[in-house]
Design an enzyme around this catalytic site. Sequence first.
Site, mmCIF file in Angstrom:
data_model
loop_
_atom_site.group_PDB
_atom_site.id
_atom_site.type_symbol
_atom_site.label_atom_id
_atom_site.label_comp_id
_atom_site.label_asym_id
_atom_site.label_seq_id
_atom_site.Cartn_x
_atom_site.Cartn_y
_atom_site.Cartn_z
ATOM 1 N N TYR A 198 1.454 -1.015 14.771
ATOM 2 C CA TYR A 198 0.475 -2.105 14.682
ATOM 3 C C TYR A 198 1.088 -3.349 14.014
ATOM 4 C CZ TYR A 198 -3.841 0.888 15.038
ATOM 5 O OH TYR A 198 -4.864 1.709 15.408
ATOM 6 N N GLU B 175 -16.430 -7.010 33.444
ATOM 7 C CA GLU B 175 -17.292 -6.476 34.510
ATOM 8 C C GLU B 175 -16.537 -5.418 35.319
ATOM 9 O OE1 GLU B 175 -18.363 -9.010 37.924
ATOM 10 O OE2 GLU B 175 -16.970 -10.508 37.145
ATOM 11 N N GLU C 146 1.887 -6.871 15.847
ATOM 12 C CA GLU C 146 0.981 -7.983 15.539
ATOM 13 C C GLU C 146 1.765 -9.159 14.953
ATOM 14 O OE1 GLU C 146 -2.145 -6.362 13.088
ATOM 15 O OE2 GLU C 146 -3.263 -5.631 14.832
ATOM 16 N N GLY D 276 6.006 1.399 8.538
ATOM 17 C CA GLY D 276 5.000 2.357 8.085
ATOM 18 C C GLY D 276 4.521 2.081 6.667
ATOM 19 N N CYS E 43 -7.058 -4.902 2.763
ATOM 20 C CA CYS E 43 -7.748 -5.540 3.886
ATOM 21 C C CYS E 43 -8.003 -7.013 3.623
ATOM 22 C CB CYS E 43 -9.068 -4.811 4.174
ATOM 23 S SG CYS E 43 -10.094 -5.662 5.371
ATOM 24 N N CYS F 47 -5.895 -7.061 6.925
ATOM 25 C CA CYS F 47 -6.735 -7.461 8.063
ATOM 26 C C CYS F 47 -7.172 -8.928 8.042
ATOM 27 C CB CYS F 47 -8.003 -6.610 8.117
ATOM 28 S SG CYS F 47 -7.756 -4.879 7.702
ATOM 29 N N LYS G 29 -4.271 -11.571 8.064
ATOM 30 C CA LYS G 29 -3.600 -11.343 9.364
ATOM 31 C C LYS G 29 -4.424 -11.938 10.500
ATOM 32 C CE LYS G 29 -4.789 -8.336 11.904
ATOM 33 N NZ LYS G 29 -4.542 -6.922 11.926
ATOM 34 N N ASP H 12 -6.953 5.039 2.720
ATOM 35 C CA ASP H 12 -5.551 5.250 3.099
ATOM 36 C C ASP H 12 -4.818 6.243 2.198
ATOM 37 O OD1 ASP H 12 -6.107 3.355 4.988
ATOM 38 O OD2 ASP H 12 -4.512 1.964 4.397
ATOM 39 N N THR I 99 -9.636 0.164 7.813
ATOM 40 C CA THR I 99 -10.679 -0.265 6.876
ATOM 41 C C THR I 99 -12.063 0.336 7.186
ATOM 42 O OG1 THR I 99 -9.562 -2.292 6.272
ATOM 43 C CG2 THR I 99 -11.947 -2.307 6.082
ATOM 44 N N HIS J 23 -21.352 -11.253 35.428
ATOM 45 C CA HIS J 23 -20.411 -11.967 36.282
ATOM 46 C C HIS J 23 -20.449 -13.465 36.004
ATOM 47 C CE1 HIS J 23 -18.022 -12.586 39.880
ATOM 48 N NE2 HIS J 23 -18.848 -13.548 40.232
HETATM 49 P P1 NDP Z 1 2.883 2.614 11.980
HETATM 50 O O1 NDP Z 1 3.023 3.981 11.446
HETATM 51 O O2 NDP Z 1 1.830 2.279 12.956
HETATM 52 O O3 NDP Z 1 4.258 2.153 12.631
HETATM 53 C C1 NDP Z 1 5.478 2.305 11.959
HETATM 54 C C2 NDP Z 1 6.581 1.942 12.938
HETATM 55 O O4 NDP Z 1 7.835 1.934 12.280
HETATM 56 C C3 NDP Z 1 6.667 2.940 14.087
HETATM 57 O O5 NDP Z 1 6.980 2.220 15.233
HETATM 58 C C4 NDP Z 1 7.819 3.839 13.642
HETATM 59 O O6 NDP Z 1 8.513 4.397 14.719
HETATM 60 C C5 NDP Z 1 8.715 2.842 12.949
HETATM 61 N N1 NDP Z 1 9.556 3.435 11.904
HETATM 62 C C6 NDP Z 1 9.177 4.283 10.928
HETATM 63 N N2 NDP Z 1 10.221 4.587 10.138
HETATM 64 C C7 NDP Z 1 11.282 3.917 10.638
HETATM 65 C C8 NDP Z 1 12.650 3.834 10.262
HETATM 66 N N3 NDP Z 1 13.120 4.489 9.207
HETATM 67 N N4 NDP Z 1 13.466 3.055 11.005
HETATM 68 C C9 NDP Z 1 12.990 2.390 12.079
HETATM 69 N N5 NDP Z 1 11.709 2.419 12.478
HETATM 70 C C10 NDP Z 1 10.863 3.188 11.765
HETATM 71 O O7 NDP Z 1 2.796 1.707 10.676
HETATM 72 P P2 NDP Z 1 2.393 0.206 10.458
HETATM 73 O O8 NDP Z 1 3.106 -0.146 9.200
HETATM 74 O O9 NDP Z 1 2.592 -0.641 11.649
HETATM 75 O O10 NDP Z 1 0.832 0.307 10.195
HETATM 76 C C11 NDP Z 1 0.334 1.187 9.188
HETATM 77 C C12 NDP Z 1 -1.098 1.528 9.443
HETATM 78 O O11 NDP Z 1 -1.896 0.395 9.160
HETATM 79 C C13 NDP Z 1 -1.407 1.886 10.896
HETATM 80 O O12 NDP Z 1 -1.290 3.253 11.112
HETATM 81 C C14 NDP Z 1 -2.802 1.411 11.071
HETATM 82 O O13 NDP Z 1 -3.665 2.479 10.841
HETATM 83 C C15 NDP Z 1 -2.998 0.349 10.013
HETATM 84 N N6 NDP Z 1 -3.097 -0.982 10.625
HETATM 85 C C16 NDP Z 1 -4.107 -1.232 11.506
HETATM 86 C C17 NDP Z 1 -4.227 -2.464 12.094
HETATM 87 C C18 NDP Z 1 -5.329 -2.712 13.065
HETATM 88 O O14 NDP Z 1 -6.283 -1.931 13.101
HETATM 89 N N7 NDP Z 1 -5.237 -3.748 13.885
HETATM 90 C C19 NDP Z 1 -3.283 -3.550 11.808
HETATM 91 C C20 NDP Z 1 -2.252 -3.174 10.888
HETATM 92 C C21 NDP Z 1 -2.177 -1.939 10.329
HETATM 93 P P3 NDP Z 1 8.001 5.736 15.485
HETATM 94 O O15 NDP Z 1 6.893 5.301 16.391
HETATM 95 O O16 NDP Z 1 9.206 6.185 16.220
HETATM 96 O O17 NDP Z 1 7.566 6.681 14.421
#
Ligand code: NDP
Length: 475
Positions: free
Chosen positions: A177, A463, A181, A285, A42, A47, A50, A326, A334, A458
């Site tokens: 996410y 609102e 982002e 991911g 984080c 976080c 970012k 995690d 977080t 307002h």
């Molecule tokens: P996510 O699991 O949210 O997203 C992973 C993305 O990658 C999905 O779109 C997935 O597709 C795709 N994907 C997975 N494997 C492959 C592959 N082999 N080839 C192509 N595409 C693939 O993970 P993130 O890394 O974005 O974020 C991880 C975690 O971190 C989140 O779950 C969240 O909890 C946390 N986070 C929170 C934030 C916030 O609160 N603002 C900011 C950043 C992270 P599909 O949808 O088809 O599975």
Amino acid sequence: MAFDYDLFVIGGGSGGVRAARMAAATGASVGLAEDSRMGGTCVIRGCVPKKLMVFASGYGETPADARAYGWDIPDGVFDWQPFRTRLNTELDRLEGVYRQLLSTSGVTIHDARATLDDAHAVRLSTGEVVTARHILVATGGRPERPDSPWAHLGIVSDDIFQFDRLPASILIVGGGYIACEFACILHGLGVRVTQFYRGAQILRGFDDEARGLVSEAMRARGIDLHLGTDILDMRPAADRPDRIGMGAPEQEPAPALASGGKGPVWVKGSNGHEAMFDTVLFATGRAPNSRGLGLEAAGVTLGRGGTIAVDAYSQTSVPSIYAVGDVTGRVNLTPVAIREAAAFVETVFGGTPTPVDHSLIPSAVFTQPELGTVGLSEEAARAQEPIEVYCTSFRPMQTAFAGRPDRVLMKLVVSQASRKVLGCHIVAPGAGEMIQLAGIAIRMGATKEDFDRTVAVHPTMSEELVTMRAPVRKA
Ligand code: NDP
């Protein structure tokens, strides 16, 4: 048996630090090991940096908007170097704050990698072995590359903060996410952004209408988003095919460290799109940091994808070993890790068994515009019970005046039977701030009529949440 510590925490991220400090406050003797920088994902590579990059990228639109409001100011140019210097200084400061908070709480810090020797013993990379009545594993997670032959040619989110200079162009793979982002952040900083997502719409799991608007807005701003698209082939620029089939290649990328040291690459998408990119970011991911910790040898059961299996009290299959954050793969946010840490301390050191409630967690995706959400999406709610949907989408005053086409969305999903608001979804500048407050009402079980009874502030965007009279649909 006498132990060196009442509690030994492995991992100095949000969950580990909170647990260590709270346990120490109960009078427990606490040790904590961290093998990298204190603060964890984080603070150091998630976080915090970012969000500072979100702020940095948001200023790009300020001069044009300000001119519409009568200010005589020219467009600016973003310079990554001074920003990165300042960012690093801020992260150093925060790391120092975390260390100081631990020390002043009486926690003994071990700057070392820790592995489990058994249910009560931890071996440190310094060679020392320490014993503890309870052990908490809070080792977090790490970005995971896809299992493909070209995965080594790209970078992951950790690498972005280390850029020597910004790339001219980037391909971002993923639709979660992190992918969305960074697509918005980097676009806002002047990088040419292409995004490949394998599914039909980005941000899977969020409300369909909300994710549709975010995706539309990202495209309208100039992000080249390809849905239903994955990488078919990817090669270092030097090995690219001589002739690129679909149209001319994009401008030759500058060879530089902007690629995280990987060099520019040629990519072919499954939809036929071919291009050269300065760098490719895999935001596909995250995986739990559970490998090489001696967990299995100590008898700790692992769950899906290597997560540590825990019960509602964060206890593992070994009674003296707990895990939060995690690495347990419950809800990877977080504030959730912090809640799990607090509940663990209450359970083990406060004498009150406290399960963690993972329902109705508000969260925000810091895209441009932001998406704030709490509760059920329309789709999930409809599968559960009969609902009413209250929704409005409009051009907000501030940006409409400046001539921008941006739209916002305010949406409530309401139970027909109980009248309770089951979900709230906001796509708007500042949606993260708004959803925090809506989350309190929804957590308290507010009904649509409770929202209606609340007088509007307002003129604001939010609102609309208390002025929507008729449902747009029932389902
Ligand atoms: P996510 O699991 O949210 O997203 C992973 C993305 O990658 C999905 O779109 C997935 O597709 C795709 N994907 C997975 N494997 C492959 C592959 N082999 N080839 C192509 N595409 C693939 O993970 P993130 O890394 O974005 O974020 C991880 C975690 O971190 C989140 O779950 C969240 O909890 C946390 N986070 C929170 C934030 C916030 O609160 N603002 C900011 C950043 C992270 P599909 O949808 O088809 O599975």
